[in-house]
Structures are given as C-alpha cells and as structure tokens.
Enzyme design. Structure first.
Site, PDB file in Angstrom:
ATOM      1  N   ASP A 160      99.852 111.307  76.555  1.00 54.96           N
ATOM      2  CA  ASP A 160      98.911 110.372  77.189  1.00 54.96           C
ATOM      3  C   ASP A 160      98.113 111.040  78.311  1.00 54.96           C
ATOM      4  O   ASP A 160      96.996 110.637  78.635  1.00 54.96           O
ATOM      5  CB  ASP A 160      99.636 109.170  77.821  1.00 54.96           C
ATOM      6  N   ASP A 194      99.584 108.850  85.552  1.00 52.30           N
ATOM      7  CA  ASP A 194      98.594 107.887  85.056  1.00 52.30           C
ATOM      8  C   ASP A 194      97.572 107.486  86.116  1.00 52.30           C
ATOM      9  O   ASP A 194      96.749 106.588  85.893  1.00 52.30           O
ATOM     10  CB  ASP A 194      99.304 106.646  84.501  1.00 52.30           C
TER      11      ASP A 194
HETATM   12  N1  GLY Z   1     100.733 105.546  79.348  1.00 53.97           N
HETATM   13  C1  GLY Z   1      99.805 105.232  78.369  1.00 53.97           C
HETATM   14  C2  GLY Z   1     100.318 104.484  77.200  1.00 53.97           C
HETATM   15  O1  GLY Z   1     101.349 103.809  77.226  1.00 53.97           O
HETATM   16  O2  GLY Z   1      99.668 104.521  76.199  1.00 53.97           O
END
Ligand code: GLY
Length: 378
Positions: A158, A97
């Site tokens: 994601d 992320d």
């Molecule tokens: N890691 C991104 C989400 O939880 O949407």
C-alpha cells in the site's frame, strides 16, 4: 473513444455532481470513513484524526472544486484540512499512511490556494514519513502497532501511494533526501513484494537490524501466498506513479506486468474484482474499491505508453469502472457513500462490504480522469 463510452462517463460525472452536492450539505467538515444506515459519522474509527483514510473526503472536495470551480467545495475542504492538521500534533496512531492523509488534503490545498499552513502541515507529514525509513533494509516501516504483533521490519505494498508525498517534498524544498527514500522504497517493493508473474504479496518482513529479507506475511488477503486485489491495485497504480516521478521505466514495466495479471483476472470475473484473486471460489467476496484503484492505475499507465499500446489499458479501465458502477454504485443523493461492495480485508466479518471513503475517492478520480477533469493529487 466511442460515443457510448463518452456518454457513460458524462452521465457518471453528472451523477457524481448531484451526489456530492447533497453529501456536501450533510457531511460538511466531518471526516467520514463508512456510512452507518446511510449516514457518515465524524471520525468513527479508533485513533480519531489519525485514521489512514482521513484525507480522502478533503481530496473529493478539492477534486470537485477543481472540476466545477464552485467555492463551496473549497471552503469546506479548507475547514477539513485545518481539523486534520490536529493529527500531526496528536502524533499517536500516525504511520506510513500519512501520505494517504496529507497528499489529498494539505499538499493539494497548498498547491491550489497557496495556504502556508497547509504547506507546513504537508512538510511536517513528509518528515514523519521519511523518519520511518529503515536505511539498512531500504524500506519505509508500515505500522507501529498492529493486530499482527511486532511489525518493526514490515513494509507493505500500500505504501507506494504514500511515496508521492516524498516526491512532492523534494520538489518543494530542493532537498533530495525525500525522493531518494521514496525511490529506494519503491525498488525494494519491486524486488521483494511483487512476484515475477505480476501478482504480489501484501507484507514483506525484514530483519530490522540487518535488513535481511525474512519472507512474506498474510496481511489483508486470503493467505501470504495469495493475491489481495487491493494490494494488486496499489502495485499497478503505485509503480506507475513511481515512473511518473522518477522517469525510470523499470517502474512502468513493473506496473504493466502487474496490470496484465489483474486484467487477466478481471476478464474471467465480469470485470468485478474479488477481494483476492487467489482465494477459494466460495464464498464470493468482491472489492469494488480495488476496481476503482485499478482503473486509476490503468489510466496512469495509458498516459505513459505509446499510442498503439494505450487501448488495452483504456479498455480495461472502462470495463472495470462500468462493471463496478452497474453493480455497486449508490447514486441516491439522499444517502451517503457512493461505491458499495468495497471490502476492507478478506478475513473480516466485523466490517461487512459497504462504501468506504477511499473507494469513493478513487472511483471519483477515475471518472474525472476519463472526463479530463482530474486534478493530479499524487
Ligand atoms: N492501507 C490501505 C489499505 O487498506 O488498502
């Protein structure tokens, strides 16, 4: 675009401006996640600076600076970015992320101001992201540690929104390795995370040594076979962005396939996304954040299709945004957080639905896109 749509988006932008003026005064260079009793708290999540959402406040400030040309937004964003750079030396807790953290902050800062510290931060982040690549399985490893146990062979949907950091790094340095990793990962997501009907699983698991696909894992949705709406949103927007960066229309076709599945589901729920499109009818759980990300994805697709195809995506973006605004927007300038009704994951009663900074960011981005004021961060 109809007059009423134009009036709606102009009014939404004015409300955003009023809200952001006061939030800027209160939040300043704190790094917010979710409000508690109407107030943001600095770095409230475990891991402090490394939390995945920590670039979004900076992103909101840069967007406001670019939309209004007001210096105060820029000055505060620069302070936030300087602090966030500390996450790189801390290192622990960082994962895939890192793109969510450094595209809206350091990359944008460098592009807007030419700040070489920001460029260094962004390239450092891109190298850490590239270092997570599993070359046998052709995917970027998601997490190091998680509540689910061993995650060595896991990739998650994601991550598509983390890939623009790698495409930027190739543009910036001329080194093709970053973009190559991004495109290989996007192709693996296309083959193993998305399903033929446009839905997708959240997590795909691979044998870390051989790269063999082992199956899907539950993650943040209702079950491993269900369809977590925020994951669907990452797929729509992420595949459309993969097409933006590669010009490979297989990614656009996949984004459209995922969008059609989402539009069909939104049309039977008054354009308010449930946390999972394949969960039991009760209890009713919404995720406004998924709606905001989906709207950005629909608008990205609308930019990439011929004129006669655009209407469905534009219309879906308006309907979704208007529905979530009506039900969930908190325009009170005296309290923090814009888009209530965001839900982090289906099975999580510890963290009730509320505003989360990522939902606010994408809600803002979608409105700015409609108003032709968006600064393209991804
Ligand atoms: N890691 C991104 C989400 O939880 O949407």
């Amino acid at each position: 675009m109809s007059d009423s749509a134009e009036r709606w988006q102009d009014a939404a932008f004015r409300r955003l401006e009023r809200k952001m003026e006061r939030q800027l005064e209160r939040v300043g260079s704190s790094i917010p996640y979710a409000p508690i009793k109407g107030r943001y708290i600095d770095c409230m999540m475990p891991g402090g600076l490394s939390w995945w959402t920590n670039g979004f406040w900076s992103g909101m400030l840069w967007q406001m600076h670019m939309a209004t040309k007001e210096e105060r937004y820029k000055e505060t964003a620069q302070k936030v970015d300087e602090r966030l750079g500390g996450a790189l030396s801390q290192f622990e807790g960082l994962n895939h992320d890192i793109g969510f953290m450094f595209s809206p902050s350091a990359v944008t800062n460098w592009r807007v101001t030419g700040n070489t510290d920001s460029r260094r931060q962004a390239l450092h982040a891109a190298n850490l992201l590239a270092g997570r690549f599993n070359p046998t399985g052709n995917f970027i490893r998601a997490w190091d540690e998680s509540m689910w146990g061993d995650t060595t062979g896991w990739m998650i949907i994601d991550c598509l929104l983390n890939l623009p950091l790698l495409y930027w790094a190739t543009d910036e340095t001329g080194d093709p390795r970053f973009a190559d990793i991004a495109t290989r990962h996007a192709n693996t997501a296309l083959s193993f995370i998305s399903r033929g009907d446009g839905s997708c699983c959240h997590i795909a698991s691979f044998a870390p040594k051989s790269g063999e696909f082992l199956g899907s894992v539950e993650g943040q949705g209702f079950s491993k076979d269900s369809s977590w709406s925020r994951g669907q949103a990452w797929a729509v927007y992420g595949f459309a962005l993969a097409c933006r960066h590669t010009e490979d229309t297989a990614f656009l076709d996949k984004a459209k396939n995922c969008a059609h599945y989402c539009i069909a589901n939104l049309a039977i729920s008054d354009w308010l996304p449930f946390v999972d499109f394949r969960a039991p009818k009760e209890p009713v759980k919404h995720d406004s954040g998924a709606g905001a990300i989906l709207a950005c994805g629909f608008l990205e697709i609308a930019e990439r299709v011929p004129d006669l195809e655009k209407r469905m995506y534009l219309d879906a973006a308006y309907k979704t945004l208007q529905a979530i605004e009506k039900k969930f927007a908190n325009w009170d300038p005296e309290t923090d957080g814009i888009l209530r009704g965001a839900t982090t994951m289906y099975h999580n009663d510890r963290m009730p639905s509320d505003s989360f900074i990522y939902g606010d960011y994408f809600f803002m981005e979608a409105i700015l896109r409609l108003c032709d004021k968006n600064y393209m961060i991804w």
